[in-house]
Scaffold this active site. Structure first.
Site, PDB file in Angstrom:
ATOM      1  N   ASN A  12     -66.844  37.801 -21.226  1.00 13.51           N
ATOM      2  CA  ASN A  12     -67.700  38.953 -21.748  1.00 13.51           C
ATOM      3  C   ASN A  12     -66.837  39.861 -22.637  1.00 13.51           C
ATOM      4  O   ASN A  12     -65.569  39.888 -22.457  1.00 13.51           O
ATOM      5  CB  ASN A  12     -67.963  39.872 -20.674  1.00 13.51           C
ATOM      6  CG  ASN A  12     -68.678  39.442 -19.403  1.00 13.51           C
ATOM      7  OD1 ASN A  12     -69.687  38.505 -19.559  1.00 13.51           O
ATOM      8  ND2 ASN A  12     -68.628  39.869 -18.203  1.00 13.51           N
ATOM      9  N   LEU A 217     -56.632  43.762  -1.082  1.00 15.00           N
ATOM     10  CA  LEU A 217     -56.874  45.116  -0.259  1.00 15.00           C
ATOM     11  C   LEU A 217     -56.495  46.293  -1.077  1.00 15.00           C
ATOM     12  O   LEU A 217     -56.128  47.161  -0.695  1.00 15.00           O
ATOM     13  CB  LEU A 217     -55.904  45.233   1.118  1.00 15.00           C
ATOM     14  CG  LEU A 217     -55.822  43.873   1.971  1.00 15.00           C
ATOM     15  CD1 LEU A 217     -54.920  43.745   3.009  1.00 15.00           C
ATOM     16  CD2 LEU A 217     -57.218  44.040   2.795  1.00 15.00           C
ATOM     17  N   ASP A 242     -55.608  51.681 -14.853  1.00 11.39           N
ATOM     18  CA  ASP A 242     -57.015  51.312 -14.799  1.00 11.39           C
ATOM     19  C   ASP A 242     -56.932  49.689 -13.781  1.00 11.39           C
ATOM     20  O   ASP A 242     -56.250  48.756 -14.166  1.00 11.39           O
ATOM     21  CB  ASP A 242     -57.429  50.815 -16.225  1.00 11.39           C
ATOM     22  CG  ASP A 242     -59.065  50.080 -16.283  1.00 11.39           C
ATOM     23  OD1 ASP A 242     -59.269  50.009 -15.332  1.00 11.39           O
ATOM     24  OD2 ASP A 242     -58.888  49.632 -17.416  1.00 11.39           O
ATOM     25  N   GLY A 247     -57.933  42.218  -9.558  1.00  9.95           N
ATOM     26  CA  GLY A 247     -58.447  41.044  -8.907  1.00  9.95           C
ATOM     27  C   GLY A 247     -58.428  39.739  -9.639  1.00  9.95           C
ATOM     28  O   GLY A 247     -57.741  38.629  -9.069  1.00  9.95           O
ATOM     29  N   ASP A 248     -58.878  39.814 -11.056  1.00  6.86           N
ATOM     30  CA  ASP A 248     -58.775  38.514 -11.756  1.00  6.86           C
ATOM     31  C   ASP A 248     -57.347  38.057 -11.779  1.00  6.86           C
ATOM     32  O   ASP A 248     -56.886  37.014 -12.013  1.00  6.86           O
ATOM     33  CB  ASP A 248     -59.469  38.814 -13.137  1.00  6.86           C
ATOM     34  CG  ASP A 248     -60.854  39.119 -13.057  1.00  6.86           C
ATOM     35  OD1 ASP A 248     -61.521  38.770 -11.866  1.00  6.86           O
ATOM     36  OD2 ASP A 248     -61.478  39.864 -13.885  1.00  6.86           O
TER      37      ASP A 248
HETATM   38  O1  RIB Z   1     -63.445  41.800 -13.226  1.00  7.85           O
HETATM   39  C1  RIB Z   1     -63.074  42.527 -14.412  1.00  7.85           C
HETATM   40  C2  RIB Z   1     -64.278  42.042 -15.180  1.00  7.85           C
HETATM   41  O2  RIB Z   1     -65.712  42.229 -14.552  1.00  7.85           O
HETATM   42  C3  RIB Z   1     -64.583  42.691 -16.547  1.00  7.85           C
HETATM   43  O3  RIB Z   1     -63.801  42.147 -17.562  1.00  7.85           O
HETATM   44  C4  RIB Z   1     -65.915  42.300 -16.751  1.00  7.85           C
HETATM   45  O4  RIB Z   1     -66.489  41.667 -17.833  1.00  7.85           O
HETATM   46  C5  RIB Z   1     -66.656  41.980 -15.471  1.00  7.85           C
HETATM   47  O5  RIB Z   1     -66.664  40.597 -15.744  1.00  7.85           O
END
Ligand code: RIB
Length: 321
Positions: A12, A217, A242, A247-248
């Site tokens: 995105n 967590l 931020d 998580g990613d």
């Molecule tokens: O996990 C964060 C992401 O969630 C953002 O970058 C946004 O694009 C959504 O997919």
């Protein structure tokens, strides 16, 4: 030896606003800043894995538009193979990301061409996926696609079921490592994360569950449940700007370290540190650390909170993964 990580998922363009507080229904607030940044859970996880030194391929779909060019360039700069990040008929995905001064966020995803990451896209990349040491999926693309990726995987299959939704039994059973936050844990596993984290082993030990369940967590780090043992990994202390993409970062770093051959315990410690460091900057990928920054941080403490044998599993530690 570094093994390849293949991420099948979303990309995105994130439209990121910073406001003193998040607007409540009916309220208008003025932003103090605005940026357009690469995002999408799949693209973010691929980026995190690449920063941790993995060889990464990304399988996804983008529009024939400026946003798609920005995202392709952002992945390419990281050294990520974008052969299967193909143009599809529609607009590139967007996410409206609102961040406030307390580092809380709200996100709305406009799926765009992420909805066109179909099982056929997995078929086209089947040889790559089958050869990968670790394959990573999330749920901003159709579940049928995630199931196709799971069926094609011969290595470790990591699923981050975000945004949360109920999963087909076949998919859950095919998962090697399930990474869930509190919301996803409840939706996918059917009960809230227990106060006594050792009880995660009761849920994860049910028939048809993934081999390993990792509950992230937030400021408490992560609980890693493997073969009846739950280990809680605490994060380092950082100044949070931020949490978008934290998580990613965890998922991508974990995948990279597993692909590099680290055991589960060490991979989880590095992933917790990487996720913490990522929160020091605005944007999903801006703060994602490189591996040397992660290993330079004093190792977070970890504590096993259960060692009871469960079902047919052997008692063990996450290092036995
Ligand atoms: O996990 C964060 C992401 O969630 C953002 O970058 C946004 O694009 C959504 O997919």
């Amino acid at each position: 030896m570094r093994g390849r990580v293949v991420v099948v998922g979303s990309a995105n363009l994130d439209l990121v606003t910073v406001t003193p507080t998040l607007p409540v229904p009916g309220e208008t607030v003025l932003a103090t800043s605005y940026r357009e940044l690469p995002g999408g859970k799949g693209s973010n996880q691929a980026t995190a894995a690449a920063r941790m030194g993995a060889d990464v391929s990304f399988v996804g779909r983008r529009g024939a538009d400026a946003a798609g060019n920005i995202l392709t360039d952002a992945l390419t700069v990281e050294g990520i193979d974008v052969t299967h990040f193909a143009v599809a008929d529609g607009p590139t995905g967007r996410a409206l990301v609102m961040v406030d001064d307390a580092a809380e966020n709200s996100i709305i995803v406009v799926q765009g061409t992420n909805a066109l990451v179909t099982p056929e896209a997995v078929d086209e990349a089947a040889a790559l996926i089958a050869d990968a040491r670790v394959v990573v999926c999330q749920l901003e693309v159709p579940v049928a696609t995630v199931l196709a990726a799971a069926r094609t995987t011969t290595g470790t299959f990591v699923l981050n079921p975000a945004p949360a939704q109920h999963l087909p039994e076949e998919l859950l059973a095919a998962v090697s490592v399930l990474v869930v936050n509190e919301t996803e844990y409840e939706t996918v596993l059917g009960s809230p994360i227990p106060d006594d984290l050792s009880e995660i082993a009761d849920v994860a030990g049910r028939p048809g569950m993934p081999e390993t369940v990792v509950a992230t967590l937030g400021s408490r780090g992560a609980a890693v449940c493997h073969q009846g043992t739950v280990t809680v990994v605490a994060p380092p202390t950082v100044e949070v700007v931020d949490t978008t993409g934290a998580g990613d970062t965890f998922v991508g770093a974990l995948a990279a370290e597993l692909a590099a051959g680290l055991d589960l315990a060490q991979a989880a410690r590095h992933a917790v540190t990487a996720a913490s460091l990522s929160t020091r900057s605005l944007g999903a990928t801006q703060g994602m650390p490189r591996r040397d920054e992660v290993v330079d941080v004093a190792p977070p403490s970890s504590e096993s909170v259960t060692s009871r044998p469960r079902g047919n599993h052997q008692v063990g530690t996450p290092t036995e993964a």
